[in-house]
Design a protein around this motif. Structure first.
Motif, PDB file in Angstrom:
ATOM      1  N   LEU A   8      -9.868  16.414  13.959  1.00 22.25           N
ATOM      2  CA  LEU A   8     -11.248  15.948  13.958  1.00 22.25           C
ATOM      3  C   LEU A   8     -12.233  16.985  13.431  1.00 22.25           C
ATOM      4  O   LEU A   8     -13.389  16.671  13.170  1.00 22.25           O
ATOM      5  N   TYR A   9     -11.795  18.221  13.265  1.00 15.92           N
ATOM      6  CA  TYR A   9     -12.673  19.289  12.802  1.00 15.92           C
ATOM      7  C   TYR A   9     -13.045  19.053  11.343  1.00 15.92           C
ATOM      8  O   TYR A   9     -12.198  18.780  10.494  1.00 15.92           O
ATOM      9  N   THR A  10     -14.315  19.125  11.045  1.00 16.85           N
ATOM     10  CA  THR A  10     -14.771  19.041   9.651  1.00 16.85           C
ATOM     11  C   THR A  10     -15.485  20.338   9.320  1.00 16.85           C
ATOM     12  O   THR A  10     -16.241  20.869  10.133  1.00 16.85           O
ATOM     13  N   ALA A  11     -15.238  20.836   8.162  1.00 20.24           N
ATOM     14  CA  ALA A  11     -15.876  22.086   7.737  1.00 20.24           C
ATOM     15  C   ALA A  11     -17.370  21.843   7.570  1.00 20.24           C
ATOM     16  O   ALA A  11     -17.791  20.816   7.050  1.00 20.24           O
ATOM     17  N   GLU A  12     -18.151  22.783   8.023  1.00 20.52           N
ATOM     18  CA  GLU A  12     -19.601  22.676   7.916  1.00 20.52           C
ATOM     19  C   GLU A  12     -20.009  23.104   6.516  1.00 20.52           C
ATOM     20  O   GLU A  12     -19.701  24.202   6.068  1.00 20.52           O
ATOM     21  N   SER A  13     -20.706  22.227   5.817  1.00 18.03           N
ATOM     22  CA  SER A  13     -21.154  22.522   4.460  1.00 18.03           C
ATOM     23  C   SER A  13     -22.515  23.206   4.486  1.00 18.03           C
ATOM     24  O   SER A  13     -23.268  23.109   5.453  1.00 18.03           O
ATOM     25  N   LEU A  14     -22.818  23.856   3.401  1.00 21.04           N
ATOM     26  CA  LEU A  14     -24.096  24.512   3.210  1.00 21.04           C
ATOM     27  C   LEU A  14     -25.173  23.450   2.973  1.00 21.04           C
ATOM     28  O   LEU A  14     -24.918  22.420   2.356  1.00 21.04           O
ATOM     29  N   ARG A  15     -26.380  23.723   3.432  1.00 20.25           N
ATOM     30  CA  ARG A  15     -27.520  22.847   3.160  1.00 20.25           C
ATOM     31  C   ARG A  15     -28.462  23.593   2.216  1.00 20.25           C
ATOM     32  O   ARG A  15     -28.769  24.769   2.427  1.00 20.25           O
ATOM     33  N   CYS A  16     -28.910  22.895   1.166  1.00 20.91           N
ATOM     34  CA  CYS A  16     -29.841  23.479   0.200  1.00 20.91           C
ATOM     35  C   CYS A  16     -30.956  22.487  -0.094  1.00 20.91           C
ATOM     36  O   CYS A  16     -30.772  21.275   0.020  1.00 20.91           O
ATOM     37  N   TYR A  17     -32.085  23.029  -0.530  1.00 23.05           N
ATOM     38  CA  TYR A  17     -33.152  22.155  -1.000  1.00 23.05           C
ATOM     39  C   TYR A  17     -32.818  21.704  -2.410  1.00 23.05           C
ATOM     40  O   TYR A  17     -32.250  22.447  -3.215  1.00 23.05           O
ATOM     41  N   GLN A  18     -33.175  20.454  -2.697  1.00 21.83           N
ATOM     42  CA  GLN A  18     -32.941  19.874  -4.012  1.00 21.83           C
ATOM     43  C   GLN A  18     -34.235  19.211  -4.466  1.00 21.83           C
ATOM     44  O   GLN A  18     -34.868  18.480  -3.700  1.00 21.83           O
TER      45      GLN A  18
END
Length: 170
Positions: free
Chosen positions: A14-24
């Protein structure tokens, strides 16, 4: 023991890798930007401000997005400037790439990009030395260099030599 194994297996699945958040950005001037979840392949946030000058018309664009380290081409967290002068067009860019969530919120300053334009061409030799005529034909602040640059003369000489050698050998 079975319970511990089941819990461990379930947490791994169930673990999902945490992705980076960026402004777009949502437009070329980046007056609106939203925070987005980046794909796993994008591990840096990028901000770039570009100025393009063509025929004395300047356009400024701002970009913010998720990016890969390879497309960033600059060190992380270092604001980098570069420019290109093609004679008839100029471009100047300011860029920064960073690796923490929403680190690309700020907009970078526009790199100074003068409105001077380099134009190459020909003018008859009798007009080349008369400043009043040059100002009337070109512009008030025109700077004109008469005569071919040394590199062009050498290039012409090398081209003539190469064509002559090719004709002799063939």
């Amino acid at each position: 023991m079975k319970l511990m194994l089941t819990v461990c297996l379930a947490s791994v699945l169930l673990y999902t890798a945490e992705s980076l958040r960026c402004y777009q950005c949502t437009n070329e001037s980046c007056s609106n930007s939203t925070s987005v979840l980046c794909p796993l392949t994008s591990t840096v946030c990028r901000t770039i401000t570009s100025v393009r000058l063509s025929n004395t018309i300047a356009s400024v664009t701002v970009g913010k997005n998720c990016s890969s380290p390879l497309s960033c081409i600059t060190p992380n967290n270092v604001e980098t400037e570069w420019s290109v002068n093609r004679g008839f067009k100029k471009e100047a860019h300011t860029q920064i790439c960073c690796t923490t969530d929403n680190c690309n919120l700020g907009t970078l300053a526009v790199m100074s990009n003068s409105t001077e334009m380099l134009e190459l061409g020909c003018i008859s030799s009798n007009l080349c030395g008369i400043p009043l005529i040059l100002e009337a034909v070109l512009s008030e602040n025109a700077v004109v260099t008469c005569g071919a640059p040394w590199t062009v003369s050498v290039s012409g000489l090398l081209l003539t030599f190469a064509l002559t050698a090719c004709k002799v050998l063939v």
